[in-house]
Design a protein around this motif. Structure first.
Motif, PDB file in Angstrom:
ATOM      1  N   SER A   1      -1.622  -0.782   9.953  1.00 36.63           N
ATOM      2  CA  SER A   1      -0.880  -2.800   9.967  1.00 36.63           C
ATOM      3  C   SER A   1      -1.001  -3.265   8.850  1.00 36.63           C
ATOM      4  O   SER A   1      -1.415  -3.300   7.917  1.00 36.63           O
ATOM      5  CB  SER A   1      -1.764  -2.690  10.794  1.00 36.63           C
ATOM      6  N   SER A   2      -0.108  -3.289   8.774  1.00 36.56           N
ATOM      7  CA  SER A   2       0.164  -4.705   7.657  1.00 36.56           C
ATOM      8  C   SER A   2       0.001  -6.086   8.444  1.00 36.56           C
ATOM      9  O   SER A   2      -0.124  -7.590   7.750  1.00 36.56           O
ATOM     10  CB  SER A   2       1.470  -4.308   6.824  1.00 36.56           C
ATOM     11  N   ALA A   3      -0.081  -5.870   9.250  1.00 33.77           N
ATOM     12  CA  ALA A   3      -0.470  -7.828   9.858  1.00 33.77           C
ATOM     13  C   ALA A   3      -1.017  -8.401   9.413  1.00 33.77           C
ATOM     14  O   ALA A   3      -2.367  -7.834   8.480  1.00 33.77           O
ATOM     15  CB  ALA A   3      -1.159  -7.603  11.601  1.00 33.77           C
ATOM     16  N   ARG A   4      -1.765  -9.635   9.921  1.00 34.87           N
ATOM     17  CA  ARG A   4      -2.942 -10.152   9.275  1.00 34.87           C
ATOM     18  C   ARG A   4      -3.906 -10.302   9.623  1.00 34.87           C
ATOM     19  O   ARG A   4      -4.563  -9.741  10.724  1.00 34.87           O
ATOM     20  CB  ARG A   4      -3.006 -11.890   9.430  1.00 34.87           C
TER      21      ARG A   4
ATOM     22  N   SER B   1      -5.081  -3.611   6.808  1.00 36.55           N
ATOM     23  CA  SER B   1      -4.164  -5.172   7.373  1.00 36.55           C
ATOM     24  C   SER B   1      -3.570  -4.965   6.018  1.00 36.55           C
ATOM     25  O   SER B   1      -3.647  -4.910   5.046  1.00 36.55           O
ATOM     26  CB  SER B   1      -5.201  -6.423   7.729  1.00 36.55           C
ATOM     27  N   ALA B   2      -2.688  -6.430   5.749  1.00 37.95           N
ATOM     28  CA  ALA B   2      -2.422  -6.557   5.310  1.00 37.95           C
ATOM     29  C   ALA B   2      -2.636  -6.873   3.863  1.00 37.95           C
ATOM     30  O   ALA B   2      -2.593  -6.919   2.632  1.00 37.95           O
ATOM     31  CB  ALA B   2      -1.069  -8.621   5.026  1.00 37.95           C
ATOM     32  N   ASN B   3      -4.174  -7.045   4.149  1.00 40.84           N
ATOM     33  CA  ASN B   3      -4.784  -7.505   2.800  1.00 40.84           C
ATOM     34  C   ASN B   3      -5.142  -6.002   1.604  1.00 40.84           C
ATOM     35  O   ASN B   3      -5.494  -6.485   0.662  1.00 40.84           O
ATOM     36  CB  ASN B   3      -6.698  -7.159   3.205  1.00 40.84           C
ATOM     37  N   ASP B   4      -4.895  -4.768   2.512  1.00 36.79           N
ATOM     38  CA  ASP B   4      -5.055  -3.405   1.953  1.00 36.79           C
ATOM     39  C   ASP B   4      -3.919  -3.049   1.462  1.00 36.79           C
ATOM     40  O   ASP B   4      -3.627  -1.374   1.045  1.00 36.79           O
ATOM     41  CB  ASP B   4      -5.537  -2.713   2.744  1.00 36.79           C
ATOM     42  N   ALA B   5      -3.385  -3.739   1.211  1.00 37.51           N
ATOM     43  CA  ALA B   5      -1.257  -3.435   0.272  1.00 37.51           C
ATOM     44  C   ALA B   5      -1.039  -4.485  -0.639  1.00 37.51           C
ATOM     45  O   ALA B   5      -0.475  -5.410  -0.045  1.00 37.51           O
ATOM     46  CB  ALA B   5      -0.560  -2.932   0.951  1.00 37.51           C
ATOM     47  N   LYS B   6      -0.162  -4.377  -1.583  1.00 38.56           N
ATOM     48  CA  LYS B   6       0.650  -4.297  -3.001  1.00 38.56           C
ATOM     49  C   LYS B   6       1.538  -5.128  -2.122  1.00 38.56           C
ATOM     50  O   LYS B   6       2.216  -6.343  -2.404  1.00 38.56           O
ATOM     51  CB  LYS B   6       0.806  -3.983  -3.907  1.00 38.56           C
ATOM     52  N   GLU B   7       1.964  -4.429  -1.674  1.00 39.41           N
ATOM     53  CA  GLU B   7       4.078  -3.888  -1.091  1.00 39.41           C
ATOM     54  C   GLU B   7       3.970  -3.445   0.179  1.00 39.41           C
ATOM     55  O   GLU B   7       2.610  -2.817   0.494  1.00 39.41           O
ATOM     56  CB  GLU B   7       4.599  -2.889  -2.017  1.00 39.41           C
ATOM     57  N   SER B   8       4.368  -4.272   1.152  1.00 36.23           N
ATOM     58  CA  SER B   8       4.602  -4.110   2.628  1.00 36.23           C
ATOM     59  C   SER B   8       5.812  -3.260   3.088  1.00 36.23           C
ATOM     60  O   SER B   8       6.394  -2.526   2.145  1.00 36.23           O
ATOM     61  CB  SER B   8       5.246  -6.055   2.984  1.00 36.23           C
ATOM     62  N   LYS B   9       5.729  -2.597   4.236  1.00 42.02           N
ATOM     63  CA  LYS B   9       6.433  -1.783   4.390  1.00 42.02           C
ATOM     64  C   LYS B   9       7.693  -2.514   3.772  1.00 42.02           C
ATOM     65  O   LYS B   9       8.315  -3.550   4.274  1.00 42.02           O
ATOM     66  CB  LYS B   9       6.864  -1.569   5.868  1.00 42.02           C
ATOM     67  N   PRO B  10       8.855  -1.839   4.392  1.00 43.75           N
ATOM     68  CA  PRO B  10       9.007  -0.052   3.824  1.00 43.75           C
ATOM     69  C   PRO B  10       8.510   0.527   2.647  1.00 43.75           C
ATOM     70  O   PRO B  10       8.628   1.585   2.701  1.00 43.75           O
ATOM     71  CB  PRO B  10      10.505   0.241   4.364  1.00 43.75           C
TER      72      PRO B  10
ATOM     73  N   PRO C   1       5.153   2.042   1.166  1.00 41.86           N
ATOM     74  CA  PRO C   1       4.247   3.141   2.078  1.00 41.86           C
ATOM     75  C   PRO C   1       2.811   2.550   1.578  1.00 41.86           C
ATOM     76  O   PRO C   1       1.865   3.208   2.268  1.00 41.86           O
ATOM     77  CB  PRO C   1       4.738   4.944   1.027  1.00 41.86           C
ATOM     78  N   ASP C   2       3.043   1.673   0.992  1.00 44.61           N
ATOM     79  CA  ASP C   2       1.256   1.097   0.060  1.00 44.61           C
ATOM     80  C   ASP C   2       0.667   1.876   1.713  1.00 44.61           C
ATOM     81  O   ASP C   2      -1.323   1.993   1.418  1.00 44.61           O
ATOM     82  CB  ASP C   2       1.473  -0.156  -0.284  1.00 44.61           C
ATOM     83  N   ILE C   3       0.288   0.354   2.836  1.00 43.85           N
ATOM     84  CA  ILE C   3      -0.462   0.340   4.179  1.00 43.85           C
ATOM     85  C   ILE C   3      -0.474   1.816   4.426  1.00 43.85           C
ATOM     86  O   ILE C   3      -1.746   2.058   4.468  1.00 43.85           O
ATOM     87  CB  ILE C   3       0.248  -0.573   5.298  1.00 43.85           C
ATOM     88  N   LEU C   4       0.164   2.657   5.279  1.00 39.58           N
ATOM     89  CA  LEU C   4      -0.209   3.877   4.699  1.00 39.58           C
ATOM     90  C   LEU C   4      -1.147   4.544   3.731  1.00 39.58           C
ATOM     91  O   LEU C   4      -1.787   5.414   4.253  1.00 39.58           O
ATOM     92  CB  LEU C   4       1.249   4.898   4.948  1.00 39.58           C
ATOM     93  N   GLU C   5      -0.760   4.346   2.383  1.00 41.81           N
ATOM     94  CA  GLU C   5      -1.805   5.158   1.115  1.00 41.81           C
ATOM     95  C   GLU C   5      -3.143   4.455   1.797  1.00 41.81           C
ATOM     96  O   GLU C   5      -3.844   5.354   1.576  1.00 41.81           O
ATOM     97  CB  GLU C   5      -1.079   4.848  -0.308  1.00 41.81           C
TER      98      GLU C   5
ATOM     99  N   ALA D   1      -4.699   3.618   4.484  1.00 39.76           N
ATOM    100  CA  ALA D   1      -4.959   3.958   5.398  1.00 39.76           C
ATOM    101  C   ALA D   1      -5.372   5.246   5.412  1.00 39.76           C
ATOM    102  O   ALA D   1      -6.372   5.928   5.566  1.00 39.76           O
ATOM    103  CB  ALA D   1      -4.442   3.667   6.516  1.00 39.76           C
ATOM    104  N   LEU D   2      -4.530   6.612   4.899  1.00 46.90           N
ATOM    105  CA  LEU D   2      -4.791   7.850   4.448  1.00 46.90           C
ATOM    106  C   LEU D   2      -6.218   8.153   4.097  1.00 46.90           C
ATOM    107  O   LEU D   2      -7.227   8.796   3.917  1.00 46.90           O
ATOM    108  CB  LEU D   2      -3.213   8.614   3.576  1.00 46.90           C
ATOM    109  N   GLU D   3      -6.226   6.837   3.208  1.00 42.33           N
ATOM    110  CA  GLU D   3      -7.092   6.857   1.611  1.00 42.33           C
ATOM    111  C   GLU D   3      -8.914   6.573   2.295  1.00 42.33           C
ATOM    112  O   GLU D   3      -9.829   7.483   2.569  1.00 42.33           O
ATOM    113  CB  GLU D   3      -6.780   5.708   0.738  1.00 42.33           C
ATOM    114  N   SER D   4      -8.334   5.723   3.277  1.00 40.58           N
ATOM    115  CA  SER D   4     -10.203   5.361   4.109  1.00 40.58           C
ATOM    116  C   SER D   4     -10.251   6.079   5.043  1.00 40.58           C
ATOM    117  O   SER D   4     -11.522   6.647   5.026  1.00 40.58           O
ATOM    118  CB  SER D   4      -9.665   4.228   4.843  1.00 40.58           C
ATOM    119  N   ALA D   5      -9.098   7.104   5.688  1.00 34.36           N
ATOM    120  CA  ALA D   5      -9.387   8.169   6.880  1.00 34.36           C
ATOM    121  C   ALA D   5      -9.747   9.163   6.047  1.00 34.36           C
ATOM    122  O   ALA D   5      -9.897  10.508   6.386  1.00 34.36           O
ATOM    123  CB  ALA D   5      -7.864   8.410   7.320  1.00 34.36           C
ATOM    124  N   GLY D   6      -9.693   9.398   4.748  1.00 33.55           N
ATOM    125  CA  GLY D   6     -10.286  10.804   3.658  1.00 33.55           C
ATOM    126  C   GLY D   6      -9.025  11.392   4.631  1.00 33.55           C
ATOM    127  O   GLY D   6     -10.067  12.834   4.546  1.00 33.55           O
TER     128      GLY D   6
END
Length: 237
Positions: free
Chosen positions: A117-120, A142-151, A153-157, A159-164
């Motif tokens: 999620s890119s929510a606050r 959350s939004a804190n974890d991505a430099k650029e928002s959707k579309p 892919p930063d937030i997905l990257e 999440a993937l890294e955190s989940a391994g």
């Protein structure tokens, strides 16, 4: 599913979920909150135009909906106003039918479950409380974890890294065109849900490999879905 989704050795498989409009019935609450924020600063933006961009990052949404010659010094204030108006609706937030059960089924099948999620951060905390499914969630962004928002892919990257989980071993579930595009940028198969108000044809055009009405519909068809094919690759948990 492509052959690249077959995990070599013990590589982890995972499913990423958008939250707003995908698991929580909030897309139209965001729409009216943005509408009110724009009105506070003298911008009369049609709700239909706003709704089409919900799911995009706030700065991108504002930039796409307001004139290029506007006073950009107000952008941050507009976004803050949207946040305050949305927060006033927190007590009304509800999970979409089947959301918790869908997360539970993915978790029970041994998949890593991530909220991309890119929510606050505070909004995400509230939505997680509404979902009441933390036992089934491995990681959340959350939004804190991505430099650029959707579309982007930063937030997905993140999440993937955190989940391994590698992108080649993941599936993404979202309700917005921007979700589909973000997943497509990483080559992740994306499942679209129409419960956020975006039509199936729009989601497919943006790259969705499958479209369902909502979490319940996806849950009832899980075995034949892209998530089901991931589950079939998983050893018994």
């Amino acid at each position: 599913m492509t052959e690249s989704m077959t995990p070599p050795g013990g590589d982890r498989l995972g499913v990423l979920f958008d939250v707003d409009g995908t698991l929580i019935d909030s897309s139209y609450i965001h729409t009216i909150s943005w509408w009110g924020a724009f009105r506070q600063y003298g911008h009369d933006v049609p709700m239909a135009a706003i709704h089409q961009l919900v799911g995009m990052g706030g700065a991108r949404l504002v930039d796409n909906l307001l004139p290029s010659d506007r006073d950009r010094d107000e952008d941050e204030d507009i976004m803050a106003s949207h946040g305050a108006l949305y927060a006033s609706h927190w007590p009304s937030l509800r999970p979409l039918d089947g959301a918790k059960e869908l997360l539970g089924q993915c978790h029970a099948g041994g998949l890593a479950v991530a909220l991309a999620s890119s929510a606050r951060q505070r909004d995400l905390q509230v939505m997680r409380s509404v979902l009441d499914a933390d036992a089934f969630i491995d990681v959340a962004t959350s939004a804190n974890d991505a430099k650029e928002s959707k579309p982007a892919p930063d937030i997905l990257e993140a999440a993937l890294e955190s989940a391994g989980v590698d992108a080649a071993h993941a599936v993404y579930v979202g309700d917005a065109v921007w979700d589909m595009k973000a997943a497509g940028a990483l080559g992740i198969p994306a499942i679209g849900l129409t419960c956020g108000g975006i039509q199936a044809a729009q989601l497919r055009e943006a790259g969705a490999v499958e479209v369902y009405e909502g979490p319940r519909d996806l849950l009832e068809n899980l075995g034949s879905s892209a998530i089901g094919r991931l589950l079939a690759l998983q050893p018994n948990p």
